[in-house]
Design a protein around this motif. Structure first.
Motif, PDB file in Angstrom:
ATOM      1  N   VAL A 148     -11.285 -13.574   5.721  1.00  0.00           N
ATOM      2  CA  VAL A 148     -11.706 -12.782   6.881  1.00  0.00           C
ATOM      3  C   VAL A 148     -10.878 -11.509   7.046  1.00  0.00           C
ATOM      4  O   VAL A 148     -11.304 -10.571   7.716  1.00  0.00           O
ATOM      5  CB  VAL A 148     -11.675 -13.609   8.188  1.00  0.00           C
ATOM      6  N   ALA A 149      -9.694 -11.462   6.430  1.00  0.00           N
ATOM      7  CA  ALA A 149      -8.863 -10.253   6.496  1.00  0.00           C
ATOM      8  C   ALA A 149      -7.813 -10.301   5.398  1.00  0.00           C
ATOM      9  O   ALA A 149      -7.395 -11.373   4.957  1.00  0.00           O
ATOM     10  CB  ALA A 149      -8.186 -10.109   7.856  1.00  0.00           C
ATOM     11  N   VAL A 150      -7.399  -9.103   4.981  1.00  0.00           N
ATOM     12  CA  VAL A 150      -6.309  -8.960   4.013  1.00  0.00           C
ATOM     13  C   VAL A 150      -5.264  -8.041   4.621  1.00  0.00           C
ATOM     14  O   VAL A 150      -5.587  -6.924   5.063  1.00  0.00           O
ATOM     15  CB  VAL A 150      -6.821  -8.390   2.670  1.00  0.00           C
ATOM     16  N   GLY A 151      -4.022  -8.507   4.676  1.00  0.00           N
ATOM     17  CA  GLY A 151      -2.925  -7.710   5.216  1.00  0.00           C
ATOM     18  C   GLY A 151      -1.942  -7.347   4.120  1.00  0.00           C
ATOM     19  O   GLY A 151      -1.857  -8.034   3.094  1.00  0.00           O
ATOM     20  N   ALA A 152      -1.203  -6.259   4.330  1.00  0.00           N
ATOM     21  CA  ALA A 152      -0.228  -5.814   3.342  1.00  0.00           C
ATOM     22  C   ALA A 152       1.000  -5.253   4.042  1.00  0.00           C
ATOM     23  O   ALA A 152       0.957  -4.890   5.227  1.00  0.00           O
ATOM     24  CB  ALA A 152      -0.840  -4.749   2.432  1.00  0.00           C
ATOM     25  N   ASP A 153       2.108  -5.168   3.287  1.00  0.00           N
ATOM     26  CA  ASP A 153       3.338  -4.582   3.819  1.00  0.00           C
ATOM     27  C   ASP A 153       3.555  -3.181   3.251  1.00  0.00           C
ATOM     28  O   ASP A 153       4.627  -2.614   3.401  1.00  0.00           O
ATOM     29  CB  ASP A 153       4.539  -5.481   3.503  1.00  0.00           C
ATOM     30  N   ARG A 154       2.534  -2.645   2.573  1.00  0.00           N
ATOM     31  CA  ARG A 154       2.623  -1.268   2.056  1.00  0.00           C
ATOM     32  C   ARG A 154       1.214  -0.701   1.913  1.00  0.00           C
ATOM     33  O   ARG A 154       0.246  -1.448   1.791  1.00  0.00           O
ATOM     34  CB  ARG A 154       3.373  -1.239   0.721  1.00  0.00           C
ATOM     35  N   ASP A 155       1.133   0.622   1.934  1.00  0.00           N
ATOM     36  CA  ASP A 155      -0.155   1.311   1.814  1.00  0.00           C
ATOM     37  C   ASP A 155      -0.505   1.551   0.347  1.00  0.00           C
ATOM     38  O   ASP A 155       0.356   1.479  -0.533  1.00  0.00           O
ATOM     39  CB  ASP A 155      -0.077   2.698   2.490  1.00  0.00           C
ATOM     40  N   GLY A 156      -1.764   1.880   0.113  1.00  0.00           N
ATOM     41  CA  GLY A 156      -2.183   2.422  -1.175  1.00  0.00           C
ATOM     42  C   GLY A 156      -2.062   1.480  -2.343  1.00  0.00           C
ATOM     43  O   GLY A 156      -1.834   1.906  -3.473  1.00  0.00           O
ATOM     44  N   ILE A 157      -2.214   0.191  -2.109  1.00  0.00           N
ATOM     45  CA  ILE A 157      -2.096  -0.778  -3.207  1.00  0.00           C
ATOM     46  C   ILE A 157      -3.480  -1.282  -3.602  1.00  0.00           C
ATOM     47  O   ILE A 157      -4.426  -1.267  -2.809  1.00  0.00           O
ATOM     48  CB  ILE A 157      -1.177  -1.961  -2.837  1.00  0.00           C
ATOM     49  N   LEU A 158      -3.572  -1.749  -4.827  1.00  0.00           N
ATOM     50  CA  LEU A 158      -4.842  -2.212  -5.365  1.00  0.00           C
ATOM     51  C   LEU A 158      -5.386  -3.407  -4.581  1.00  0.00           C
ATOM     52  O   LEU A 158      -6.597  -3.555  -4.424  1.00  0.00           O
ATOM     53  CB  LEU A 158      -4.664  -2.566  -6.847  1.00  0.00           C
TER      54      LEU A 158
END
Length: 202
Positions: free
Chosen positions: A33-43
């Protein structure tokens, strides 16, 4: 009843892609339902966007303390009401606030057979030690580093001509298959954690 997955990534998102592909089959029993990340601009974020999945980014550098970041990450994940949170190559340790909300249903993989070779260099450490079999572990995230109760493990033989890189690639292939199978079972059957022991079912 389809289980809701929130997946946290820090890089290319190959494990995320394996989960997205599995979730395309209704029989799998889960949806991302969602994908979170600790940095921008990643694949990993691009993979989510291509799949039409909501994304969010919470960078540690944007907060005055690690605790504030942990609280913000917890709030972002909570807004999607996940049944299971999957750390898929997420290179940050979640904190007390996160574990208070999602402890017992947050899972992570490690490229070794826990409790052997914890930390960042599992495949290289296994190779250096001279073990004949290593592998990967799926575990329930706790406050330690790769110390949580074990949900699933897959063994990977060490070949005589292996380098840390070739060994890690074979482990990653096994890890994706293990992750997809175990998360699907968690979605369909549930898990019970009793001390160090984990079993599927209610």
């Amino acid at each position: 009843m389809t289980a809701r997955l929130v997946v946290l990534v820090s890089g290319s998102g190959t494990n995320l892609q394996a989960l997205l592909d599995a979730c395309a089959d209704p029989a799998y029993g889960a949806e991302v339902v969602a994908v979170g990340a600790d940095r921008d601009g990643i694949l990993g974020l691009e993979r989510a966007e291509r799949a039409g999945v909501a994304t969010f980014v919470r960078r540690v550098a944007d907060f005055e303390s690690r605790e504030a970041w942990d609280a913000a990450l917890t709030e972002a994940v909570a807004s999607y009401a996940p049944d299971v949170v999957v750390l898929a190559g997420f290179m940050k340790l979640v904190g007390p606030a996160f574990l208070a909300s999602f402890g017992g249903r947050t899972v992570n993989t490690h490229p070794a057979l826990s409790p052997s070779f914890p930390g960042m260099h599992g495949p290289a450490d296994a190779l250096a030690y001279g073990v004949k079999v290593t592998g990967c572990t799926l575990f329930v995230v706790d406050a330690g580093v790769d110390t949580g109760a074990i949900i699933a493990q897959t063994a990977v033989p060490v070949e005589d001509d292996d380098t840390a890189e070739t060994l890690h690639e074979r482990i990653k292939t096994a890890e994706r298959a293990m992750l997809v199978e175990a998360v699907g079972r968690m979605a369909r059957e549930g898990v019970v954690v009793e001390g160090r022991r984990v079993r599927f079912g209610h």
